[in-house]
Design a protein around this motif. Structure first.
Motif, PDB file in Angstrom:
ATOM      1  N   MET A   1     -47.002  52.939  -3.060  1.00 24.44           N
ATOM      2  CA  MET A   1     -48.086  52.406  -3.869  1.00 24.44           C
ATOM      3  C   MET A   1     -48.420  51.004  -3.369  1.00 24.44           C
ATOM      4  O   MET A   1     -47.547  50.251  -2.961  1.00 24.44           O
ATOM      5  CB  MET A   1     -47.675  52.343  -5.344  1.00 24.44           C
ATOM      6  CG  MET A   1     -48.761  51.705  -6.190  1.00 24.44           C
ATOM      7  SD  MET A   1     -48.324  51.457  -7.901  1.00 24.44           S
ATOM      8  CE  MET A   1     -48.400  53.117  -8.488  1.00 24.44           C
ATOM      9  N   LYS A   2     -49.692  50.704  -3.427  1.00 23.58           N
ATOM     10  CA  LYS A   2     -50.155  49.399  -2.972  1.00 23.58           C
ATOM     11  C   LYS A   2     -51.064  48.814  -4.051  1.00 23.58           C
ATOM     12  O   LYS A   2     -51.912  49.512  -4.598  1.00 23.58           O
ATOM     13  CB  LYS A   2     -50.927  49.570  -1.664  1.00 23.58           C
ATOM     14  CG  LYS A   2     -51.475  48.291  -1.115  1.00 23.58           C
ATOM     15  CD  LYS A   2     -52.247  48.540   0.170  1.00 23.58           C
ATOM     16  CE  LYS A   2     -52.931  47.272   0.599  1.00 23.58           C
ATOM     17  NZ  LYS A   2     -53.929  47.478   1.609  1.00 23.58           N
ATOM     18  N   ILE A   3     -50.858  47.550  -4.358  1.00 23.98           N
ATOM     19  CA  ILE A   3     -51.716  46.841  -5.305  1.00 23.98           C
ATOM     20  C   ILE A   3     -52.515  45.829  -4.493  1.00 23.98           C
ATOM     21  O   ILE A   3     -51.960  44.907  -3.912  1.00 23.98           O
ATOM     22  CB  ILE A   3     -50.896  46.103  -6.390  1.00 23.98           C
ATOM     23  CG1 ILE A   3     -49.905  47.043  -7.074  1.00 23.98           C
ATOM     24  CG2 ILE A   3     -51.816  45.409  -7.373  1.00 23.98           C
ATOM     25  CD1 ILE A   3     -50.553  48.158  -7.853  1.00 23.98           C
ATOM     26  N   ASP A   4     -53.821  46.028  -4.426  1.00 22.87           N
ATOM     27  CA  ASP A   4     -54.676  45.146  -3.630  1.00 22.87           C
ATOM     28  C   ASP A   4     -54.902  43.813  -4.331  1.00 22.87           C
ATOM     29  O   ASP A   4     -55.123  43.757  -5.544  1.00 22.87           O
ATOM     30  CB  ASP A   4     -56.035  45.800  -3.379  1.00 22.87           C
ATOM     31  CG  ASP A   4     -55.953  46.911  -2.342  1.00 22.87           C
ATOM     32  OD1 ASP A   4     -55.026  46.874  -1.505  1.00 22.87           O
ATOM     33  OD2 ASP A   4     -56.817  47.801  -2.369  1.00 22.87           O
ATOM     34  N   ILE A   5     -54.870  42.776  -3.538  1.00 20.92           N
ATOM     35  CA  ILE A   5     -55.248  41.435  -3.988  1.00 20.92           C
ATOM     36  C   ILE A   5     -56.468  41.059  -3.157  1.00 20.92           C
ATOM     37  O   ILE A   5     -56.413  41.102  -1.919  1.00 20.92           O
ATOM     38  CB  ILE A   5     -54.110  40.416  -3.793  1.00 20.92           C
ATOM     39  CG1 ILE A   5     -52.921  40.813  -4.679  1.00 20.92           C
ATOM     40  CG2 ILE A   5     -54.592  38.999  -4.096  1.00 20.92           C
ATOM     41  CD1 ILE A   5     -51.701  39.934  -4.520  1.00 20.92           C
ATOM     42  N   PRO A   6     -57.563  40.722  -3.819  1.00 21.69           N
ATOM     43  CA  PRO A   6     -58.787  40.417  -3.074  1.00 21.69           C
ATOM     44  C   PRO A   6     -58.600  39.241  -2.116  1.00 21.69           C
ATOM     45  O   PRO A   6     -57.794  38.342  -2.362  1.00 21.69           O
ATOM     46  CB  PRO A   6     -59.798  40.055  -4.160  1.00 21.69           C
ATOM     47  CG  PRO A   6     -59.166  40.353  -5.466  1.00 21.69           C
ATOM     48  CD  PRO A   6     -57.710  40.536  -5.243  1.00 21.69           C
ATOM     49  N   GLY A   7     -59.390  39.273  -1.053  1.00 19.89           N
ATOM     50  CA  GLY A   7     -59.335  38.189  -0.078  1.00 19.89           C
ATOM     51  C   GLY A   7     -60.372  37.113  -0.334  1.00 19.89           C
ATOM     52  O   GLY A   7     -60.132  35.934  -0.081  1.00 19.89           O
ATOM     53  N   HIS A   8     -61.520  37.516  -0.830  1.00 19.28           N
ATOM     54  CA  HIS A   8     -62.613  36.566  -1.047  1.00 19.28           C
ATOM     55  C   HIS A   8     -62.309  35.681  -2.252  1.00 19.28           C
ATOM     56  O   HIS A   8     -61.883  36.178  -3.295  1.00 19.28           O
ATOM     57  CB  HIS A   8     -63.924  37.325  -1.257  1.00 19.28           C
ATOM     58  CG  HIS A   8     -65.124  36.449  -1.191  1.00 19.28           C
ATOM     59  ND1 HIS A   8     -65.559  35.708  -2.265  1.00 19.28           N
ATOM     60  CD2 HIS A   8     -65.966  36.177  -0.167  1.00 19.28           C
ATOM     61  CE1 HIS A   8     -66.625  35.022  -1.913  1.00 19.28           C
ATOM     62  NE2 HIS A   8     -66.894  35.292  -0.637  1.00 19.28           N
ATOM     63  N   PRO A   9     -62.517  34.371  -2.128  1.00 15.93           N
ATOM     64  CA  PRO A   9     -62.219  33.450  -3.225  1.00 15.93           C
ATOM     65  C   PRO A   9     -62.869  33.815  -4.559  1.00 15.93           C
ATOM     66  O   PRO A   9     -62.231  33.701  -5.612  1.00 15.93           O
ATOM     67  CB  PRO A   9     -62.736  32.095  -2.724  1.00 15.93           C
ATOM     68  CG  PRO A   9     -62.679  32.200  -1.245  1.00 15.93           C
ATOM     69  CD  PRO A   9     -62.979  33.639  -0.934  1.00 15.93           C
ATOM     70  N   ASP A  10     -64.120  34.267  -4.526  1.00 19.81           N
ATOM     71  CA  ASP A  10     -64.790  34.640  -5.779  1.00 19.81           C
ATOM     72  C   ASP A  10     -64.095  35.825  -6.440  1.00 19.81           C
ATOM     73  O   ASP A  10     -63.924  35.863  -7.656  1.00 19.81           O
ATOM     74  CB  ASP A  10     -66.258  34.987  -5.521  1.00 19.81           C
ATOM     75  CG  ASP A  10     -67.066  33.796  -5.059  1.00 19.81           C
ATOM     76  OD1 ASP A  10     -66.643  32.649  -5.303  1.00 19.81           O
ATOM     77  OD2 ASP A  10     -68.122  34.010  -4.445  1.00 19.81           O
ATOM     78  N   ASN A  11     -63.710  36.795  -5.622  1.00 14.98           N
ATOM     79  CA  ASN A  11     -63.015  37.960  -6.156  1.00 14.98           C
ATOM     80  C   ASN A  11     -61.630  37.595  -6.683  1.00 14.98           C
ATOM     81  O   ASN A  11     -61.186  38.136  -7.693  1.00 14.98           O
ATOM     82  CB  ASN A  11     -62.914  39.061  -5.100  1.00 14.98           C
ATOM     83  CG  ASN A  11     -64.277  39.576  -4.681  1.00 14.98           C
ATOM     84  OD1 ASN A  11     -65.259  39.444  -5.403  1.00 14.98           O
ATOM     85  ND2 ASN A  11     -64.351  40.155  -3.506  1.00 14.98           N
TER      86      ASN A  11
END
Length: 117
Positions: A1-11
């Motif tokens: 399982m993978k939990i994504d963390i956004p890369g873009h500062p706004d996200n």
């Protein structure tokens, strides 16, 4: 399982705001209460504020660039007119145009930024 963390500062700011909202809803039962500090809240708000400022400045920049480009059209006509008149006055002395700031290219091959018109 993978939990994504956004890369873009706004996200990232949006995700952090959602996490903080859930934390505040959970109150004392929140499992992340030690992580949610005033500094984190301030930084999330600052990211959002900076993004709004950047978007507004980008919009202003686009307006200014468009206005500049419209002005350049008139200046370009002025430059071409001056070149044409000076070339007519000094057909045998094209280097004379350098006195007016023109870059006179003696080699007929096109150089970067030069125009034949």
């Amino acid at each position: 399982m993978k939990i994504d963390i956004p890369g873009h500062p706004d996200n990232k700011a949006n995700l952090a705001a959602g996490i903080i909202a859930k934390h505040e809803k959970d109150g004392e039962a929140s499992p992340i209460k030690l992580l949610v500090t005033p500094d984190v809240k301030v930084n999330v708000d600052k990211i959002t504020s900076k993004t709004k400022q950047a978007v507004e400045l980008r919009r202003q920049s686009e307006v200014l660039i468009e206005e500049r480009n419209n002005l350049v059209k008139d200046v370009d006509q002025f430059i071409r007119g001056c070149r044409d008149i000076l070339m007519a006055l000094y057909p045998d002395e094209p280097k004379k145009l350098t006195e007016y700031g023109f870059d006179v290219v003696t080699n007929p091959s096109k150089s970067k930024g030069s125009e034949d018109k």
